[in-house]
Structure formats: structure tokens, C-alpha cells
Design a protein around this motif. Structure first.
Motif, PDB file in Angstrom:
ATOM      1  N   GLU A  46     -19.135  -5.815  -6.509  1.00 55.63           N
ATOM      2  CA  GLU A  46     -17.526  -5.539  -7.617  1.00 55.63           C
ATOM      3  C   GLU A  46     -16.181  -6.290  -6.636  1.00 55.63           C
ATOM      4  O   GLU A  46     -14.787  -6.047  -7.083  1.00 55.63           O
ATOM      5  CB  GLU A  46     -17.305  -4.458  -8.215  1.00 55.63           C
ATOM      6  CG  GLU A  46     -18.538  -3.844  -8.845  1.00 55.63           C
ATOM      7  CD  GLU A  46     -18.606  -4.285 -10.428  1.00 55.63           C
ATOM      8  OE1 GLU A  46     -16.805  -4.595 -10.570  1.00 55.63           O
ATOM      9  OE2 GLU A  46     -19.152  -4.852 -10.843  1.00 55.63           O
ATOM     10  N   HIS A 103     -20.306   5.183 -15.396  1.00 56.43           N
ATOM     11  CA  HIS A 103     -20.953   4.336 -14.406  1.00 56.43           C
ATOM     12  C   HIS A 103     -21.346   3.702 -14.359  1.00 56.43           C
ATOM     13  O   HIS A 103     -21.256   2.939 -15.696  1.00 56.43           O
ATOM     14  CB  HIS A 103     -21.861   5.442 -13.515  1.00 56.43           C
ATOM     15  CG  HIS A 103     -21.293   6.459 -13.077  1.00 56.43           C
ATOM     16  ND1 HIS A 103     -21.826   6.916 -11.419  1.00 56.43           N
ATOM     17  CD2 HIS A 103     -19.965   7.262 -13.089  1.00 56.43           C
ATOM     18  CE1 HIS A 103     -20.803   8.173 -10.897  1.00 56.43           C
ATOM     19  NE2 HIS A 103     -20.097   8.108 -12.056  1.00 56.43           N
ATOM     20  N   TYR A 104     -21.442   2.413 -14.077  1.00 59.64           N
ATOM     21  CA  TYR A 104     -22.166   1.175 -14.302  1.00 59.64           C
ATOM     22  C   TYR A 104     -22.657   0.636 -13.343  1.00 59.64           C
ATOM     23  O   TYR A 104     -21.985   0.661 -11.702  1.00 59.64           O
ATOM     24  CB  TYR A 104     -20.627   0.077 -14.898  1.00 59.64           C
ATOM     25  CG  TYR A 104     -19.188   0.052 -13.751  1.00 59.64           C
ATOM     26  CD1 TYR A 104     -19.539  -1.407 -12.564  1.00 59.64           C
ATOM     27  CD2 TYR A 104     -18.653   1.220 -13.807  1.00 59.64           C
ATOM     28  CE1 TYR A 104     -18.596  -1.148 -11.506  1.00 59.64           C
ATOM     29  CE2 TYR A 104     -17.145   0.686 -12.948  1.00 59.64           C
ATOM     30  CZ  TYR A 104     -17.779  -0.076 -12.369  1.00 59.64           C
ATOM     31  OH  TYR A 104     -15.824  -0.361 -11.318  1.00 59.64           O
ATOM     32  N   SER A 105     -22.909  -0.535 -13.613  1.00 58.71           N
ATOM     33  CA  SER A 105     -24.032  -1.688 -12.712  1.00 58.71           C
ATOM     34  C   SER A 105     -23.177  -2.509 -12.447  1.00 58.71           C
ATOM     35  O   SER A 105     -21.876  -3.381 -12.838  1.00 58.71           O
ATOM     36  CB  SER A 105     -25.551  -1.645 -12.904  1.00 58.71           C
ATOM     37  OG  SER A 105     -25.280  -2.750 -13.642  1.00 58.71           O
ATOM     38  N   PRO A 106     -22.972  -3.082 -11.236  1.00 57.30           N
ATOM     39  CA  PRO A 106     -22.069  -4.770 -11.215  1.00 57.30           C
ATOM     40  C   PRO A 106     -23.285  -5.539 -11.929  1.00 57.30           C
ATOM     41  O   PRO A 106     -23.897  -5.342 -12.217  1.00 57.30           O
ATOM     42  CB  PRO A 106     -23.208  -5.195  -9.515  1.00 57.30           C
ATOM     43  CG  PRO A 106     -24.023  -4.246  -8.860  1.00 57.30           C
ATOM     44  CD  PRO A 106     -24.007  -2.883  -9.987  1.00 57.30           C
ATOM     45  N   LYS A 114     -24.463  -6.625 -16.687  1.00 59.61           N
ATOM     46  CA  LYS A 114     -23.758  -5.523 -16.286  1.00 59.61           C
ATOM     47  C   LYS A 114     -24.298  -4.333 -17.824  1.00 59.61           C
ATOM     48  O   LYS A 114     -24.066  -4.732 -18.340  1.00 59.61           O
ATOM     49  CB  LYS A 114     -22.097  -6.343 -16.361  1.00 59.61           C
ATOM     50  CG  LYS A 114     -21.443  -4.952 -15.597  1.00 59.61           C
ATOM     51  CD  LYS A 114     -20.479  -5.448 -15.202  1.00 59.61           C
ATOM     52  CE  LYS A 114     -19.519  -4.666 -14.351  1.00 59.61           C
ATOM     53  NZ  LYS A 114     -18.950  -5.061 -13.307  1.00 59.61           N
ATOM     54  N   SER A 159     -19.271   0.280  -3.505  1.00 54.64           N
ATOM     55  CA  SER A 159     -17.832  -0.287  -4.641  1.00 54.64           C
ATOM     56  C   SER A 159     -18.171  -1.030  -5.976  1.00 54.64           C
ATOM     57  O   SER A 159     -17.493  -1.030  -6.475  1.00 54.64           O
ATOM     58  CB  SER A 159     -18.488  -1.704  -4.178  1.00 54.64           C
ATOM     59  OG  SER A 159     -19.753  -1.697  -4.777  1.00 54.64           O
ATOM     60  N   HIS A 160     -18.680   0.637  -6.065  1.00 57.39           N
ATOM     61  CA  HIS A 160     -18.689   0.750  -7.673  1.00 57.39           C
ATOM     62  C   HIS A 160     -19.339   2.125  -7.773  1.00 57.39           C
ATOM     63  O   HIS A 160     -20.049   2.501  -6.764  1.00 57.39           O
ATOM     64  CB  HIS A 160     -19.461  -0.566  -8.840  1.00 57.39           C
ATOM     65  CG  HIS A 160     -21.094  -0.035  -8.648  1.00 57.39           C
ATOM     66  ND1 HIS A 160     -21.727   0.835  -9.075  1.00 57.39           N
ATOM     67  CD2 HIS A 160     -21.937  -0.903  -7.464  1.00 57.39           C
ATOM     68  CE1 HIS A 160     -23.130   0.009  -8.198  1.00 57.39           C
ATOM     69  NE2 HIS A 160     -23.154  -0.399  -7.138  1.00 57.39           N
ATOM     70  N   LEU A 210     -15.376   8.498  -7.007  1.00 57.51           N
ATOM     71  CA  LEU A 210     -16.058   7.504  -8.067  1.00 57.51           C
ATOM     72  C   LEU A 210     -16.983   8.248  -8.414  1.00 57.51           C
ATOM     73  O   LEU A 210     -18.027   7.600  -9.667  1.00 57.51           O
ATOM     74  CB  LEU A 210     -16.919   7.283  -6.695  1.00 57.51           C
ATOM     75  CG  LEU A 210     -15.847   5.646  -6.116  1.00 57.51           C
ATOM     76  CD1 LEU A 210     -17.410   4.822  -5.304  1.00 57.51           C
ATOM     77  CD2 LEU A 210     -15.604   4.647  -7.075  1.00 57.51           C
ATOM     78  N   TYR A 224     -23.333  -0.865 -18.693  1.00 57.14           N
ATOM     79  CA  TYR A 224     -21.824   0.183 -18.699  1.00 57.14           C
ATOM     80  C   TYR A 224     -22.408   2.148 -19.007  1.00 57.14           C
ATOM     81  O   TYR A 224     -22.740   1.208 -20.413  1.00 57.14           O
ATOM     82  CB  TYR A 224     -20.889  -0.255 -19.236  1.00 57.14           C
ATOM     83  CG  TYR A 224     -19.642   0.704 -19.179  1.00 57.14           C
ATOM     84  CD1 TYR A 224     -19.135   1.676 -17.949  1.00 57.14           C
ATOM     85  CD2 TYR A 224     -18.802   1.058 -20.530  1.00 57.14           C
ATOM     86  CE1 TYR A 224     -18.090   2.214 -18.455  1.00 57.14           C
ATOM     87  CE2 TYR A 224     -18.091   1.983 -20.426  1.00 57.14           C
ATOM     88  CZ  TYR A 224     -17.713   1.773 -19.589  1.00 57.14           C
ATOM     89  OH  TYR A 224     -16.635   3.125 -20.018  1.00 57.14           O
TER      90      TYR A 224
END
Ligand code: FE2
Length: 244
Positions: free
Chosen positions: A215, A99-102, A157, A52-53, A174, A159
Motif C-alpha cells: 500500500e 478496513h481493507y486488504s491490499p 482488493k 501499511s493498511h 489504523l 474493503y
């Protein structure tokens, strides 16, 4: 006002630095070519569990990591047979470019996010809900620190805005071509631990389990805060790189 326990954590973290060889050794483990690094392989595995991310890597400074045995096999380091531990109070996080976290909450903990290398953006939200009001964006570079507490900035969040290259690669596109990254050091204290005299062991609703917003589905879910690697295993992997 910044809580005293946060000031204490920030002061202690302010002396932490990666050495130049550690920064370069982590970059080598994120490389796609000429040799696919261990950290990139772990990122690919993580996408199999959650696409999802774009994933990031958590390294527990205490306890065991889920992929410790993969690291050991990869480098023939130590015997096999691990399980991951949740709730490490100190975590190194590795954020590949773009890249990033929810969006997630920190379970009522008090803590800091301290940037060791690269650049990271932290967006704080009013509450844990898709579309929640943004409270503010903080950009951290090495030596800078953000903080959170149960009633302040506890939902955010993260990023990494660095250069990800010209095209996505890897499972579900991804991952990216570059091995640029940011690394951050996180400390989370459960409520009782901010007053040392009243410390009790961690329970549910603490740093063992955080909540996030998915996400794609936009619903709230729980995640046990397992780490991917433990620091003592990663440090040995990095040391091997520096000697080759
Ligand atoms: Fe976080």
C-alpha cells in the motif's frame, strides 16, 4: 461463463449461515470497550507486523492459526505450542468497518467469496500492479457470492464500507472505535483440485503463496497465506461468550 467448479462451490456455500449468537460473539471480540476483545488484540498485534493498511483477520477452517495460542491463553482453553499453517482451502475472514486488504492475486486458484454478515466491496483489477485498470466493483451482502479463476477476476482488493465511528484509534490510528464488521467465507481450489481425479498436493504458486501490491511502496510482494486463528479455537472462544 462461470466455471462449473465455481457453480459447485457456490451451491455448497449457499446454505452456510452464521447464527445470531455467532455474529454477536464476534462483535464482542472486536470491541474496544468496556473490555478489549481478543480479535481487537490480534488486530493490534498484526499492525506491529504490517502497518501499511488496516488489518483483517483470517480464520482457517483447516490447519492452525498464528494466534491460536494467544486465544488459548486469553481464555485458558488448551495447551500452548502452535505454529501457523499456510494454504487452508477454506477461510473465514473478518473485516472490521473501514478496513481493507491490499490489492492481491490468488495464485492461479479458482474460488469464491461468500458474504456471511455485514457488507463488503470487492474491486477486481486487470493485473497485479499499482494503478491497474479497475474491472468492476461488486458489493456483497449476506448470501451473495463473488467468484474468481486463474484467468478471470483473480486480482482484487477487498474493503468493508461499514461505519467505523468518528475517530481512528489504536496503533498508528489504523483501528476504529466501532465493533461493526463484515465476515466472508472463502474457498480456493488449486488448479488440479477443480478436477478431482487429477488432484495433487499444493505447491508454491498455489494458494500457499499469494502476491500483493504494498500500500505504501507500491511494489509487488509475496505472502504466505498463514491464518490468524483456526476455526475450532475461535468457535470455542465464541461459545464462551454466549454463556457469559
Ligand atoms: Fe482475496
Amino acid at each position: 461463463m462461470v466455471p462449473a467448479s465455481v457453480m459447485d462451490l457456490a451451491n455448497k456455500a449457499s446454505d452456510i449461515r452464521f447464527s445470531a449468537w455467532e455474529i454477536e460473539a464476534i462483535r464482542m471480540e472486536l470491541e474496544l470497550k468496556p473490555r478489549k476483545g481478543l480479535l481487537r488484540k490480534i488486530l493490534e498485534e498484526k499492525i506491529n507486523d504490517d502497518d501499511s493498511h488496516p488489518p483483517y483477520i483470517r480464520v482457517a477452517c483447516t490447519g492452525k492459526g498464528k494466534y491460536d495460542s494467544m486465544a488459548r491463553k486469553h481464555y485458558g482453553l488448551l495447551p500452548d505450542g502452535d505454529h501457523a499453517d499456510a494454504g487452508s482451502p477454506a477461510v473465514l475472514e473478518i473485516w472490521p468497518a473501514q478496513h481493507y486488504s491490499p490489492m492481491h492475486s490468488h495464485g492461479g486458484t479458482t474460488g469464491i467469496i461468500y458474504c456471511l454478515t455485514g457488507q463488503i466491496d470487492v474491486m477486481a483489477y486487470e493485473e497485479l500492479r499499482w494503478g491497474a485498470t479497475e474491472l468492476g466493483l461488486l458489493t456483497l451482502t449476506p448470501g451473495q457470492c463473488a467468484w474468481l479463476a486463474a484467468d478471470k477476476f483473480g486480482v482484487h482488493k477487498v474493503y468493508c464500507p461499514m461505519d467505523g465511528g468518528s475517530k481512528p484509534v489504536g496503533p498508528w490510528n489504523l483501528l476504529n472505535e466501532t465493533s461493526d464488521y463484515a465476515a466472508t467465507f472463502h474457498v480456493y481450489l488449486n488448479e488440479e483440485e477443480t478436477v478431482p481425479d487429477t488432484y495433487v498436493p499444493a505447491e508454491l504458486g498455489t494458494r500457499d503463496v499469494f502476491e500483493y501490491v504494498h500500500e505504501i511502496e507500491h511494489d509487488r510482494r509475496k505472502f504466505a497465506t498463514y491464518s490468524d486463528l483456526s476455526w475450532h479455537v475461535l468457535r470455542r472462544v465464541l461459545a464462551k461468550n454466549s454463556s457469559t
